[in-house]
Design an enzyme around this catalytic site. Structure first.
Site, mmCIF file in Angstrom:
data_model
loop_
_atom_site.group_PDB
_atom_site.id
_atom_site.type_symbol
_atom_site.label_atom_id
_atom_site.label_comp_id
_atom_site.label_asym_id
_atom_site.label_seq_id
_atom_site.Cartn_x
_atom_site.Cartn_y
_atom_site.Cartn_z
ATOM 1 N N GLU A 47 -8.358 3.915 -6.619
ATOM 2 C CA GLU A 47 -8.832 3.022 -5.558
ATOM 3 C C GLU A 47 -9.142 3.868 -4.340
ATOM 4 O O GLU A 47 -8.316 4.667 -3.899
ATOM 5 C CB GLU A 47 -7.731 2.023 -5.177
ATOM 6 C CG GLU A 47 -7.919 0.652 -5.751
ATOM 7 C CD GLU A 47 -6.897 -0.314 -5.196
ATOM 8 O OE1 GLU A 47 -6.847 -0.472 -3.958
ATOM 9 O OE2 GLU A 47 -6.149 -0.889 -5.997
ATOM 10 N N ASP A 58 -3.136 -5.145 5.522
ATOM 11 C CA ASP A 58 -2.403 -3.890 5.388
ATOM 12 C C ASP A 58 -1.274 -3.740 6.398
ATOM 13 O O ASP A 58 -1.410 -4.093 7.567
ATOM 14 C CB ASP A 58 -3.367 -2.707 5.535
ATOM 15 C CG ASP A 58 -4.258 -2.565 4.312
ATOM 16 O OD1 ASP A 58 -3.708 -2.446 3.211
ATOM 17 O OD2 ASP A 58 -5.492 -2.600 4.465
#
Lengths: 256, 394
Positions: A47, A58
């Site tokens: 990724e 996040d």
């Protein structure tokens, strides 16, 4: 079927559990060396995080990595140019927020990613309901559109998301943003809910920070995603060799 | 029926106002957004809920707020200026309208806790106030920079029983507080409602907050009719996310009034922005050539936001409303002018609208026009900051 999904289905059929590490593109000058080290360490797909100023999904580690990467001038164009110069020989999956693709132009973004060897994209703030336009440009460029499911996902949404996601289905183990919770939490229930409606490969992320957690999740899932724990290591000054050892530790645990 | 388009009705089923709005959130939050939409639609159609909302705003919130004719200010401008006095509402601004609605809804959904973001602290104080009244637990996220600029408001929130979390990421202002509140909401969505403070965020927030704020416009419309003014030539309000503007515009969107939203020049999302996706919505955003969100800059923490509510983006695109920018200098001047001419110290946010009227009287605003100004908040919270700025110049 998108080429990413064909590859990941073949991988599953071979009996191997997928190991997918996450890297923040451009976080250090030598970030692509870390990616190459992860390949040697036993990763099955990578990724590639594209830094965004406002990463809503996040936690602190990836926020910091995004800030550093942006300070170093990372853009879609710069990271694609760096990736084009590599031949890593395994699938690359972009992960970022929708505004970057929207601003770049959806078709142009999908084309640029595809030309750089990226074959999938995870856009965590793009809901199923808002995804028609993005999915249609991805269909023109062989980019797989990967959706997340969460412990809060309702039965009807599990069915629709599992039917729409391509490549694999990203099962969040936790009701949390990245890097804030450790352990596979509700993941077995989430994976089971996907399995009840689809045979798409299903990987567990958000909560996997150690080889033993990865091994535990791999008993019911087809693979794991390791993000913040790895990014934290790199932010702390790890060398590519450290990254390779870190990934190899997960590989060993998954293969046991 | 005539052919005139109707404005400020319900958005499309996907939460769109024209091309703007929608819902861009992590899947983990989608069920909560859908639950909230259902709960709001149900409550807003329930006369007992609406009655309770109105009665709380009357007995607790101090509504209706008056409309004041600004006699000396009008003379100075050569206009007829009326102020809708949201500064006189409980907690000192229009923010109370929204939080009374949302906390009642929180209770109706069976949740026991609210979280909120705040810029200047006005929404945080209002949320802490409404939460205290209902016995809801309350946590407020505030950019670290804003906790310094508005330290008294931090203490106010704590006095009201809320927990204030200083957000240290990004630019440490309002947009980062929104990010952090969203991140927190993911972890506690079962028992916690995110009491968003403006007409922004994912559907149904922009619509729901506008509905809770529309009481400003509906009251003002009736008040101006009662005093024989009728429909004003122009309605002017400051805009950060845009909740006070949406609230007052809602009373006049389908009249002949010109609608003007005044943004901080350093955060003028309509004038200097471009379409993008942030905080759950598609709207106009200030962003770099690469699509990174830029930091807004304003003397007022409440307008320090690089975006604008999606319905405003639509009102701008459709031409129904006009959006302009005003710089910090003019704001300081306007704050002093209104204080000295009318005995009303406006919030720095509201002073943007005052400044635009002063600047454009006899230019963009024809002399003799009737103007309705939304005085969205009082300036008490800003007095120390203004004193420091003015003293530094002496």
């Amino acid at each position: 079927m998108k080429s990413l999904e064909a590859t990941l289905r073949t991988l599953r059929d071979s009996g191997r559990k997928a190991l997918v590490p996450y890297f923040m593109a451009g976080v250090t000058e030598d970030w692509t060396h870390h990616v190459a080290a992860a390949v040697h360490g036993g990763a099955d797909a990578i990724e590639i995080g594209i830094p965004f100023s406002d990463p809503m999904m996040d936690g602190a580690v990836i926020q910091l990595a995004a800030e550093r990467s942006l300070a170093l001038g990372t853009t879609i164009d710069s990271l694609c140019a760096q990736l084009s110069a590599q031949d890593l020989g395994l699938p690359l999956i972009a992960m970022t927020y929708y505004n970057l693709f929207h601003h770049y132009g959806l078709l142009r973004a999908a084309g640029r990613l595809s030309a750089s060897g990226i074959s999938g994209a995870i856009v965590p703030d793009l809901t199923l309901e808002e995804s028609d336009e993005w999915r249609s440009v991805c269909d023109q460029t062989d980019i797989a559109t990967i959706f997340l499911v969460a412990p809060s996902t309702t039965p009807d949404r599990f069915a629709r998301l599992a039917a729409t996601t391509q490549g694999f289905c990203y099962a969040s183990a936790r009701m949390a943003v990245t890097g804030r919770a450790s352990g596979d939490g509700d993941a077995s229930r989430v994976v089971e809910a996907v399995r009840a409606t689809s045979d798409i490969p299903t990987y567990v992320g958000i909560g996997i920070s150690s080889p033993s957690q990865a091994a535990r999740a791999s008993r019911y899932a087809d693979g794991v995603i390791v993000g913040s724990a790895l990014v934290d290591l790199i932010l702390g000054g790890a060398t590519p060799d450290d990254t390779e050892r870190f990934i190899a530790g997960f590989r060993t645990a998954l293969d046991e | 029926m005539n052919q005139t388009p109707s404005y400020m009705g319900a958005p499309s089923t996907s939460g769109r106002f024209g091309d703007f709005g929608g819902r861009f959130v992590p899947e983990a939050l989608m069920p909560a957004c859908l639950e909230l939409e259902t709960a709001f639609v149900d409550a807003w159609a329930d006369p007992s809920f609406v009655d309770e909302y109105r009665s709380v705003l009357h007995e607790f919130g101090g509504r209706p707020t008056p409309v004041t004719y600004l006699e000396r200010f009008s003379r100075r401008c050569g206009l007829e200026v009326f102020a809708k006095r949201e500064d006189l509402a409980h907690t000192g601004s229009h923010k109370i309208n929204n939080v009374v609605g949302q906390t009642l809804l929180t209770q109706r959904m069976g949740k026991s806790r609210v979280i909120a973001e705040t810029g200047a602290g006005q929404h945080g104080v209002a949320t802490a106030t409404a939460a205290a009244r209902l016995g809801l637990s309350c946590t407020v996220y505030m950019g670290e920079l804003d906790t310094q600029r508005q330290s008294l408001n931090v203490f106010r929130m704590e006095l009201l029983g809320a927990t204030v979390v200083a957000v240290t990421s990004g630019s440490r202002t309002l947009k980062d507080a929104v990010n952090e509140a969203m991140r927190e909401w993911v972890t506690c969505v079962d028992d916690t409602h995110y009491c968003l403070g403006s007409v922004m965020g994912p559907h149904p927030f922009p619509w729901m907050v506008r509905e809770f704020q529309s009481i400003i416009g509906h009251e003002a419309y009736a008040q101006l009719h009662e005093r024989g003014v009728g429909v004003p030539d122009m309605v002017v309000a400051c805009v950060g996310g845009g909740s006070n503007a949406a609230g007052i515009f809602a009373g006049f969107a389908n009249t002949t009034s010109r609608l003007v939203g005044v943004e901080a020049a350093g955060g003028a999302a309509v004038t200097n922005g471009s379409p993008g996706v942030l905080h759950g919505m598609k709207s106009m955003l200030i962003q770099s050539e690469h699509g990174q969100i830029e930091e807004a800059h304003s003397i007022s923490a409440g307008l320090d936001y690089p975006g604008i509510g999606p319905e405003h983006a639509y009102l701008a695109a459709s031409g129904r409303a006009q959006y302009v920018g005003i710089g910090d200098e003019d704001v300081l001047e306007a704050l002093q002018t209104l204080s000295q001419l009318e005995g009303i110290i406006p919030a720095l946010e509201s002073a943007h609208a005052v400044a635009w009227i002063l600047q454009e009287a006899g230019r963009d605003i024809p002399l003799g026009s009737s103007v309705l100004l939304n005085l969205s908040g009082r300036g008490d919270k800003d007095v120390a900051q203004v004193r420091d700025i003015l003293r530094d110049r002496q």
